[in-house]
Each structure stands twice: as structure tokens, then as C-alpha cells.
Design a protein around this motif. Structure first.
Motif, PDB file in Angstrom:
ATOM      1  N   GLU A  18      13.446 -26.936  18.671  1.00 47.49           N
ATOM      2  CA  GLU A  18      12.516 -27.053  17.551  1.00 47.49           C
ATOM      3  C   GLU A  18      13.245 -26.846  16.212  1.00 47.49           C
ATOM      4  OE1 GLU A  18       8.052 -25.573  17.331  1.00 47.49           O
ATOM      5  OE2 GLU A  18       9.462 -23.893  17.216  1.00 47.49           O
ATOM      6  N   ALA A  19      14.082 -25.821  16.132  1.00 42.81           N
ATOM      7  CA  ALA A  19      14.787 -25.515  14.881  1.00 42.81           C
ATOM      8  C   ALA A  19      15.856 -26.550  14.549  1.00 42.81           C
ATOM      9  CB  ALA A  19      15.414 -24.123  14.964  1.00 42.81           C
ATOM     10  N   LEU A  20      16.543 -27.060  15.569  1.00 43.88           N
ATOM     11  CA  LEU A  20      17.622 -28.017  15.333  1.00 43.88           C
ATOM     12  C   LEU A  20      17.134 -29.457  15.234  1.00 43.88           C
ATOM     13  CD1 LEU A  20      20.485 -26.594  17.568  1.00 43.88           C
ATOM     14  CD2 LEU A  20      20.133 -26.316  15.111  1.00 43.88           C
ATOM     15  N   GLY A  21      15.868 -29.682  15.566  1.00 45.76           N
ATOM     16  CA  GLY A  21      15.317 -31.025  15.460  1.00 45.76           C
ATOM     17  C   GLY A  21      15.645 -31.930  16.631  1.00 45.76           C
ATOM     18  N   SER A  22      16.104 -31.341  17.735  1.00 46.26           N
ATOM     19  CA  SER A  22      16.415 -32.168  18.903  1.00 46.26           C
ATOM     20  C   SER A  22      15.262 -32.203  19.902  1.00 46.26           C
ATOM     21  CB  SER A  22      17.689 -31.652  19.589  1.00 46.26           C
ATOM     22  OG  SER A  22      17.480 -30.357  20.120  1.00 46.26           O
ATOM     23  N   GLY A  23      14.178 -31.540  19.557  1.00 46.29           N
ATOM     24  CA  GLY A  23      12.996 -31.496  20.415  1.00 46.29           C
ATOM     25  C   GLY A  23      11.916 -30.691  19.728  1.00 46.29           C
ATOM     26  N   GLY A  24      10.793 -30.522  20.409  1.00 44.00           N
ATOM     27  CA  GLY A  24       9.652 -29.859  19.790  1.00 44.00           C
ATOM     28  C   GLY A  24       9.303 -28.512  20.384  1.00 44.00           C
ATOM     29  N   LEU A  25      10.221 -27.931  21.178  1.00 44.60           N
ATOM     30  CA  LEU A  25       9.919 -26.656  21.826  1.00 44.60           C
ATOM     31  C   LEU A  25      10.908 -25.574  21.407  1.00 44.60           C
ATOM     32  CD1 LEU A  25       9.252 -28.005  25.437  1.00 44.60           C
ATOM     33  CD2 LEU A  25       7.544 -27.317  23.735  1.00 44.60           C
ATOM     34  N   ALA A  26      10.443 -24.339  21.459  1.00 44.22           N
ATOM     35  CA  ALA A  26      11.285 -23.191  21.109  1.00 44.22           C
ATOM     36  C   ALA A  26      12.073 -22.733  22.343  1.00 44.22           C
ATOM     37  CB  ALA A  26      10.435 -22.056  20.551  1.00 44.22           C
ATOM     38  N   VAL A  27      12.970 -23.600  22.803  1.00 47.75           N
ATOM     39  CA  VAL A  27      13.867 -23.310  23.927  1.00 47.75           C
ATOM     40  C   VAL A  27      15.290 -23.690  23.496  1.00 47.75           C
ATOM     41  CG1 VAL A  27      12.090 -23.681  25.694  1.00 47.75           C
ATOM     42  CG2 VAL A  27      13.511 -25.606  24.939  1.00 47.75           C
ATOM     43  N   LEU A  28      16.276 -23.209  24.231  1.00 47.94           N
ATOM     44  CA  LEU A  28      17.666 -23.514  23.906  1.00 47.94           C
ATOM     45  C   LEU A  28      17.854 -25.014  23.756  1.00 47.94           C
ATOM     46  CD1 LEU A  28      20.675 -22.699  23.600  1.00 47.94           C
ATOM     47  CD2 LEU A  28      20.854 -22.876  26.098  1.00 47.94           C
ATOM     48  N   ALA A  29      18.389 -25.415  22.605  1.00 53.99           N
ATOM     49  CA  ALA A  29      18.633 -26.831  22.321  1.00 53.99           C
ATOM     50  C   ALA A  29      19.899 -27.296  23.022  1.00 53.99           C
ATOM     51  CB  ALA A  29      18.769 -27.046  20.820  1.00 53.99           C
ATOM     52  N   THR A  30      19.878 -28.519  23.497  1.00 56.38           N
ATOM     53  CA  THR A  30      21.077 -29.089  24.110  1.00 56.38           C
ATOM     54  C   THR A  30      22.259 -29.083  23.135  1.00 56.38           C
ATOM     55  OG1 THR A  30      19.718 -30.420  25.598  1.00 56.38           O
ATOM     56  CG2 THR A  30      22.018 -31.093  25.321  1.00 56.38           C
ATOM     57  N   PRO A  31      22.075 -29.446  21.855  1.00 51.95           N
ATOM     58  CA  PRO A  31      23.222 -29.381  20.940  1.00 51.95           C
ATOM     59  C   PRO A  31      23.808 -27.968  20.808  1.00 51.95           C
ATOM     60  CG  PRO A  31      21.460 -30.658  19.955  1.00 51.95           C
ATOM     61  CD  PRO A  31      20.907 -30.039  21.207  1.00 51.95           C
ATOM     62  N   ALA A  32      22.962 -26.958  20.910  1.00 53.22           N
ATOM     63  CA  ALA A  32      23.452 -25.575  20.855  1.00 53.22           C
ATOM     64  C   ALA A  32      24.248 -25.243  22.116  1.00 53.22           C
ATOM     65  CB  ALA A  32      22.291 -24.606  20.680  1.00 53.22           C
ATOM     66  N   MET A  33      23.786 -25.732  23.255  1.00 49.23           N
ATOM     67  CA  MET A  33      24.531 -25.503  24.492  1.00 49.23           C
ATOM     68  C   MET A  33      25.882 -26.210  24.418  1.00 49.23           C
ATOM     69  SD  MET A  33      23.431 -25.693  28.520  1.00 49.23           S
ATOM     70  CE  MET A  33      22.727 -27.298  28.435  1.00 49.23           C
ATOM     71  N   VAL A  34      25.924 -27.395  23.838  1.00 54.22           N
ATOM     72  CA  VAL A  34      27.184 -28.110  23.646  1.00 54.22           C
ATOM     73  C   VAL A  34      28.144 -27.247  22.819  1.00 54.22           C
ATOM     74  CG1 VAL A  34      28.250 -30.074  22.456  1.00 54.22           C
ATOM     75  CG2 VAL A  34      26.262 -30.436  23.932  1.00 54.22           C
ATOM     76  N   ALA A  35      27.643 -26.679  21.728  1.00 54.67           N
ATOM     77  CA  ALA A  35      28.489 -25.831  20.876  1.00 54.67           C
ATOM     78  C   ALA A  35      28.998 -24.607  21.636  1.00 54.67           C
ATOM     79  CB  ALA A  35      27.719 -25.409  19.630  1.00 54.67           C
ATOM     80  N   MET A  36      28.158 -24.017  22.476  1.00 51.89           N
ATOM     81  CA  MET A  36      28.580 -22.865  23.278  1.00 51.89           C
ATOM     82  C   MET A  36      29.718 -23.248  24.224  1.00 51.89           C
ATOM     83  SD  MET A  36      24.880 -21.324  24.344  1.00 51.89           S
ATOM     84  CE  MET A  36      23.758 -20.608  23.168  1.00 51.89           C
ATOM     85  N   VAL A  37      29.561 -24.385  24.878  1.00 51.65           N
ATOM     86  CA  VAL A  37      30.575 -24.865  25.820  1.00 51.65           C
ATOM     87  C   VAL A  37      31.884 -25.133  25.084  1.00 51.65           C
ATOM     88  CG1 VAL A  37      31.225 -26.812  27.299  1.00 51.65           C
ATOM     89  CG2 VAL A  37      28.949 -25.783  27.512  1.00 51.65           C
ATOM     90  N   GLU A  38      31.808 -25.839  23.973  1.00 51.91           N
ATOM     91  CA  GLU A  38      33.028 -26.129  23.207  1.00 51.91           C
ATOM     92  C   GLU A  38      33.697 -24.840  22.765  1.00 51.91           C
ATOM     93  OE1 GLU A  38      34.237 -29.522  21.237  1.00 51.91           O
ATOM     94  OE2 GLU A  38      32.186 -30.070  20.703  1.00 51.91           O
ATOM     95  N   ASN A  39      32.918 -23.878  22.307  1.00 51.92           N
ATOM     96  CA  ASN A  39      33.472 -22.606  21.858  1.00 51.92           C
ATOM     97  C   ASN A  39      34.160 -21.864  22.996  1.00 51.92           C
ATOM     98  OD1 ASN A  39      32.522 -19.388  21.564  1.00 51.92           O
ATOM     99  ND2 ASN A  39      33.630 -20.267  19.827  1.00 51.92           N
ATOM    100  N   ALA A  40      33.532 -21.808  24.161  1.00 49.72           N
ATOM    101  CA  ALA A  40      34.136 -21.110  25.306  1.00 49.72           C
ATOM    102  C   ALA A  40      35.433 -21.789  25.742  1.00 49.72           C
ATOM    103  CB  ALA A  40      33.146 -21.044  26.467  1.00 49.72           C
ATOM    104  N   CYS A  41      35.432 -23.110  25.816  1.00 54.45           N
ATOM    105  CA  CYS A  41      36.644 -23.840  26.207  1.00 54.45           C
ATOM    106  C   CYS A  41      37.746 -23.662  25.167  1.00 54.45           C
ATOM    107  CB  CYS A  41      36.334 -25.314  26.422  1.00 54.45           C
ATOM    108  SG  CYS A  41      35.265 -25.647  27.842  1.00 54.45           S
TER     109      CYS A  41
END
Length: 120
Positions: A18-41
């Protein structure tokens, strides 16, 4: 997958779909998960690199399998499964407790910082 590195992240309202504009629900956004993965790697690989070198993302394949609520903690687990020259390929999983939230592969390339920035 043999785990080589794991990092925990907390889902905040700022990284919801909802906050990132990638969907309409207050759940973890896929783009945020992408950033987490990139950061960990990135962090896993950076431990091995000499000063003056870093890595850049080149490709990411991700499956977002389950929703994650605000306040939850997710753990990104990464493992190197291919290292060929400057290309490093990670496999990863994302868990909330025992629940598999996401999985996929991420390619990073080792670069010399100064040489890379000269391409701008």
C-alpha cells in the motif's frame, strides 16, 4: 540450500504494498522483499571483497509466496551456488518463522568501484 548468511528484517508500514504503490494492502511489498534480498546478498559478498571492490545486482528471479503483516520479522537466507569469475549467483529463501514467504535466485557482479563509476 546450504545457508551461508542470514539477515532479519522487520516489516514496517513504510514497506507495505500500500505504501510503495505496488498493491492495495498493508502487507510486505514485493519490491521491499527484493531490496531485502539484494541487501543480504550484497552484505554476504562484501565480506569477501578487497577494498576498492563492490558488487552490483544484475538479475533477480523471485517468487512471493505468502503475505506478511506489519510488525512481523522475516529472515532472508542466502547461499552462493555459482561463482564464475566476477559473476556470483545466490539462491535465497525468505521466511517468517516457519512460513516460506519467498524464494528465488539473484546474480551479482563484482566490480572495481572507480572503474565502474567511470562508465557514468
Amino acid at each position: 540450500m546450504e545457508q551461508t548468511f542470514a539477515k532479519e528484517y522487520t516489516v514496517t508500514k513504510e514497506i507495505t504494498a500500500e505504501a510503495l504503490g505496488s498493491g492495495g494492502l498493508a502487507v510486505l511489498a514485493t519490491p521491499a522483499m527484493v531490496a531485502m534480498v539484494e541487501n543480504a546478498c550484497y552484505e554476504e559478498l562484501q565480506q569477501e571483497l578487497s577494498e576498492g571492490k563492490t558488487s552490483v545486482g544484475g538479475f533477480l528471479s523471485i517468487e512471493h509466496l505468502a503475505p506478511t503483516a506489519v510488525g512481523a520479522t522475516v529472515t532472508v537466507r542466502v547461499a552462493v551456488y555459482e561463482h564464475a569469475g566476477t559473476k556470483v549467483v545466490f539462491s535465497f529463501t525468505v521466511y517468517e518463522g516457519e512460513k516460506l514467504v519467498g524464494k528465488g535466485n539473484h546474480e551479482r557482479f563484482i566490480v572495481e568501484k572507480e572503474r565502474f563509476l567511470k562508465k557514468l
